[in-house]
Every structure is written in C-alpha cells, then in structure tokens.
Design an enzyme around this catalytic site. Structure first.
Site, PDB file in Angstrom:
ATOM      1  N   HIS A 107       0.520  -1.400   0.203  1.00  0.00           N
ATOM      2  CA  HIS A 107       0.077  -0.207   0.476  1.00  0.00           C
ATOM      3  C   HIS A 107       1.023   1.425  -0.340  1.00  0.00           C
ATOM      4  CE1 HIS A 107      -3.031  -2.941   2.035  1.00  0.00           C
ATOM      5  NE2 HIS A 107      -3.388  -2.332   1.674  1.00  0.00           N
TER       6      HIS A 107
ATOM      7  N   LYS B   1     -17.595  -5.525   8.100  1.00  0.00           N
ATOM      8  CA  LYS B   1     -17.200  -6.706   8.214  1.00  0.00           C
ATOM      9  C   LYS B   1     -16.392  -5.177   9.481  1.00  0.00           C
ATOM     10  CE  LYS B   1     -14.292  -6.903   4.672  1.00  0.00           C
ATOM     11  NZ  LYS B   1     -13.152  -6.816   3.024  1.00  0.00           N
TER      12      LYS B   1
ATOM     13  N   ARG C 281      -3.035  -5.840  -7.282  1.00  0.00           N
ATOM     14  CA  ARG C 281      -1.505  -7.208  -7.697  1.00  0.00           C
ATOM     15  C   ARG C 281      -2.056  -7.989  -8.550  1.00  0.00           C
ATOM     16  NH1 ARG C 281      -4.156  -8.411  -1.418  1.00  0.00           N
ATOM     17  NH2 ARG C 281      -5.624  -7.832  -3.416  1.00  0.00           N
TER      18      ARG C 281
ATOM     19  N   SER D   1      -3.399  -7.013   2.897  1.00  0.00           N
ATOM     20  CA  SER D   1      -3.550  -7.533   4.469  1.00  0.00           C
ATOM     21  C   SER D   1      -4.085  -8.348   5.043  1.00  0.00           C
ATOM     22  CB  SER D   1      -5.006  -6.266   4.720  1.00  0.00           C
ATOM     23  OG  SER D   1      -4.317  -5.248   3.907  1.00  0.00           O
TER      24      SER D   1
END
Length: 163
Positions: free
Chosen positions: A17, A41, A90, A127
């Site tokens: 990040h 979440k 990614r 993460s």
C-alpha cells in the site's frame, strides 16, 4: 491543483500500500488515503487505529493525508475536489473487479479511476495474508512497517480490542 484518492480498508496497511501511496504522491499535488468504512465487516483494527497506522507509515510524504469515509467513494472525491481515484492492482483478479467499479464511478460522476500495478516484489502481499501469517506466528516484518508490526503483535496477544 490535482488531487487523488487512494481508498481501501487497509486492515492493516502494508508496504505494498505504502509503495502505491509514494508513487501516487509523486504524480499528484494532494493524495488522500481513505479508509473506507464498511459497517458489515469487522476488522482486526478499528478505523481510528488504521488511520493512525497509515499516518505514521506515510509521515515521510508531506502531500498525503489520511481520512475515513462511509458511503459512495465518488461523493467523497467530489466533496474533496479530487480529480482521480487511484487503485493499486496486484493482478488480473484485482483488475476484473476494479474495472467494473471504475466504470460505475465514471458513469455516476465523471471521476476517473487510474490503475497502478503493484511493485512486483510486493505483488503477493495482502492485508489478509499478513494477518493470517502473523496470527500463526510467521514473520511479516518484510511486508509491513515497524509500527504496523508492533500493532499486529500487540493485537494478536490481546485480540479482544479489535474493531
């Protein structure tokens, strides 16, 4: 003045990040890293903790600030007069998801989304992987800044305080 928005959950922020933030900061006058609040979440870290971790990890970037937002990201971009949303990718799985979101955002408001490929040396870091590996005692020190590593170790030792 040009401004970009770098959104994400950042639970926790990784060196991948930060690499994106550094590269975006070199291209825009202002960068707002935005911790997107998803009430459905529950993260390992609270929104406030994530903001503090990102602020420390980006302290060397004077044109970067950190905020949080709940709602449509394009509304935040308009409110802050930011001209672009920048997303780190990614790989193709990220692209397939993000392309649809980018087209929706542009259709709703005209705000463009720019894609930045992850640094190949960090393209496997997420993460979720960092949390899983750290929870099982693995070494994640190469993928997070020292402040995040300390916070991870403390949270794993005392998990009831997460957000």
């Amino acid at each position: 003045m040009s401004g970009a928005l770098c959104p994400g959950s950042f639970d926790p922020v990784t060196k991948g990040h930060v690499n994106i933030f550094e590269r975006v900061a070199a291209q825009f006058d202002t960068v707002v890293v935005t911790v997107v609040v998803n009430p459905n979440k529950r993260g390992m870290f609270t929104i406030e903790e994530r903001i503090a971790l990102i602020e420390e990890a980006t302290a060397h970037l004077p044109n970067v600030r950190v905020a949080s937002w709940q709602g449509l990201l394009v509304d935040f971009a308009r409110q802050e007069s930011l001209t672009a949303i920048v997303k780190g990718l990614r790989g193709m799985v990220d692209y397939d998801y993000e392309e649809q979101m980018a087209n929706l955002n542009r259709s709703m408001t005209g705000v463009e989304t720019l894609f930045m490929p992850a640094d190949p040396s960090l393209s496997f870091v997420s993460s979720s992987y960092v949390k899983e590996i750290a929870t099982h005692g693995g070494d994640v020190s190469g993928w997070v800044s020292p402040n995040v590593l300390t916070a991870l170790q403390e949270r794993i030792a005392s998990p009831a305080t997460g957000g």
